[in-house]
Scaffold this motif. Structure first.
Motif, PDB file in Angstrom:
ATOM      1  N   ALA A  63      -7.633   5.851 -93.014  1.00  0.00           N
ATOM      2  CA  ALA A  63      -6.601   4.823 -92.834  1.00  0.00           C
ATOM      3  C   ALA A  63      -6.829   4.177 -91.472  1.00  0.00           C
ATOM      4  O   ALA A  63      -6.953   4.884 -90.473  1.00  0.00           O
ATOM      5  N   ALA A  64      -6.870   2.832 -91.470  1.00  0.00           N
ATOM      6  CA  ALA A  64      -7.145   2.113 -90.215  1.00  0.00           C
ATOM      7  C   ALA A  64      -5.866   1.826 -89.440  1.00  0.00           C
ATOM      8  O   ALA A  64      -5.837   0.934 -88.604  1.00  0.00           O
ATOM      9  N   GLY A  65      -4.817   2.587 -89.742  1.00  0.00           N
ATOM     10  CA  GLY A  65      -3.615   2.476 -88.921  1.00  0.00           C
ATOM     11  C   GLY A  65      -2.411   2.026 -89.697  1.00  0.00           C
ATOM     12  O   GLY A  65      -2.481   1.773 -90.902  1.00  0.00           O
ATOM     13  N   ALA A  66      -1.299   1.929 -88.970  1.00  0.00           N
ATOM     14  CA  ALA A  66      -0.112   1.311 -89.546  1.00  0.00           C
ATOM     15  C   ALA A  66      -0.485  -0.123 -89.889  1.00  0.00           C
ATOM     16  O   ALA A  66      -1.399  -0.702 -89.281  1.00  0.00           O
ATOM     17  N   ASP A  67       0.218  -0.698 -90.869  1.00  0.00           N
ATOM     18  CA  ASP A  67      -0.140  -2.043 -91.341  1.00  0.00           C
ATOM     19  C   ASP A  67       0.309  -3.084 -90.316  1.00  0.00           C
ATOM     20  O   ASP A  67       1.503  -3.361 -90.172  1.00  0.00           O
ATOM     21  N   ILE A  68      -0.684  -3.642 -89.622  1.00  0.00           N
ATOM     22  CA  ILE A  68      -0.385  -4.581 -88.532  1.00  0.00           C
ATOM     23  C   ILE A  68       0.298  -5.835 -89.099  1.00  0.00           C
ATOM     24  O   ILE A  68       1.200  -6.400 -88.487  1.00  0.00           O
TER      25      ILE A  68
END
Ligand code: CAA
Length: 260
Positions: A63-68
């Motif tokens: 997962a590339a992070g919280a959804d920007i």
């Protein structure tokens, strides 16, 4: 509940949960949180399921992070009013008492790194990359990165990663104690499922209490932790599975666990 952003399946006593937004590198939005909360609650409630594995779809990202994109226009007051990100620890970390493993198959950045660190341990693909790049967005970690990464790898590395946003590769992550093991990407899920099956083959109450014992180390002084550990050990001696486990050892056979 029908899932849009995750996939779930069971293989024997192991639940496999896959983050499934590959076009967004499995970015974590509110739907992912709601669906993961539901999937983990089902796993926890299902007596036939004893260990879980969480991974990401595609070869590129866990997962590339919280959804920007979900966060970019949100008013600050709403983050506070909703206590944004609180659900990750409250609904997943605190409510899941059975063991689960993160199988990190690529980028684990920001919330992705933080979600992996919520697992009981991480098995990383040789392609995995970990980081807390939130500073580049003008913020900082919000799902536990500054706390869990610091506990996992120590102040210097955690501080450097949070302040520069640089990524750590799998080798460095293993060397630093962030991940338990590295395996080739193509073998990752099978390896994690096999490890989960080993855990699922243990006496279930002992597995849950071993998890609780280790986690207690992060919450207490040494003396309090040692007392908590002894009490959990003593409670386990009252279980039928302790009688069975010790009898099975003496009789040189496999244990037949009842989970009580
Ligand atoms: N949120 C929303 N969308 C994301 C995303 C994220 N965190 N990360 C990647 N995506 C999307 C991209 O916007 C892109 O979508 P489009 O095709 O519609 O443009 C798609 O996923 C593919 O990404 P890239 O084209 O950027 O792929 P790349 O290979 O060039 O780069 C990457 C990969 C280095 C991981 C890069 O995507 C990146 O830097 N992503 C953001 C990482 C980040 O900052 N994470 C922290 C988020 S904040 C946070 O998590 C707060 C917290 O503490 C909880």
């Amino acid at each position: 509940m029908t899932y849009e952003t995750i996939l779930t399946e069971t293989r024997g006593a192991v639940t496999l949960i896959t983050l499934n937004r590959p076009k967004s590198l499995n970015a974590l939005n509110s739907t992912v949180l709601a669906e993961l909360t539901d999937a983990f609650a089902k796993f926890e409630a299902d007596g036939s399921q004893l260990c879980a594995v969480l991974t990401g779809s595609g070869d590129k990202a866990f997962a590339a992070g919280a959804d920007i994109k979900e966060m970019s226009d949100k008013p600050a007051a709403d983050f506070y009013i909703e206590d944004f990100f609180a659900g990750w620890t409250a609904d997943i970390v605190k409510k899941v008492r059975k063991p689960w493993i993160a199988a990190v198959n690529g980028f684990a950045l920001g919330g992705g790194c933080e979600l992996a660190m919520m697992a009981d341990f991480i098995i990383a693909a040789d392609t995995a990359k970990f980081g807390q790049p939130e500073i580049k967005l003008g913020v900082g970690p919000g799902m536990g990165g500054s706390q869990r990464l610091t506990r996992a790898v120590g102040k210097s590395k955690a501080m450097e990663m949070c302040l520069t946003g640089r990524m750590m590769d799998a080798e460095e992550a293993e060397r630093s104690g962030l991940v338990a093991r590295i395996v080739p990407l193509g073998e990752l899920v099978d390896d994690a499922m096999k490890t989960a099956a080993t855990i699922a083959g243990m006496p279930p109450l002992a597995a849950m209490m071993n998890k609780e014992m280790v986690n207690t180390a992060f919450e207490t002084t040494l003396d309090q932790g040692l007392i908590a550990e002894r009490r959990m050990f003593q409670v386990l001696t009252a279980t039928g599975d302790k009688d069975e486990g010790m009898a099975a050892f003496v009789e040189k056979r496999a244990g037949n666990w009842k989970g009580r």
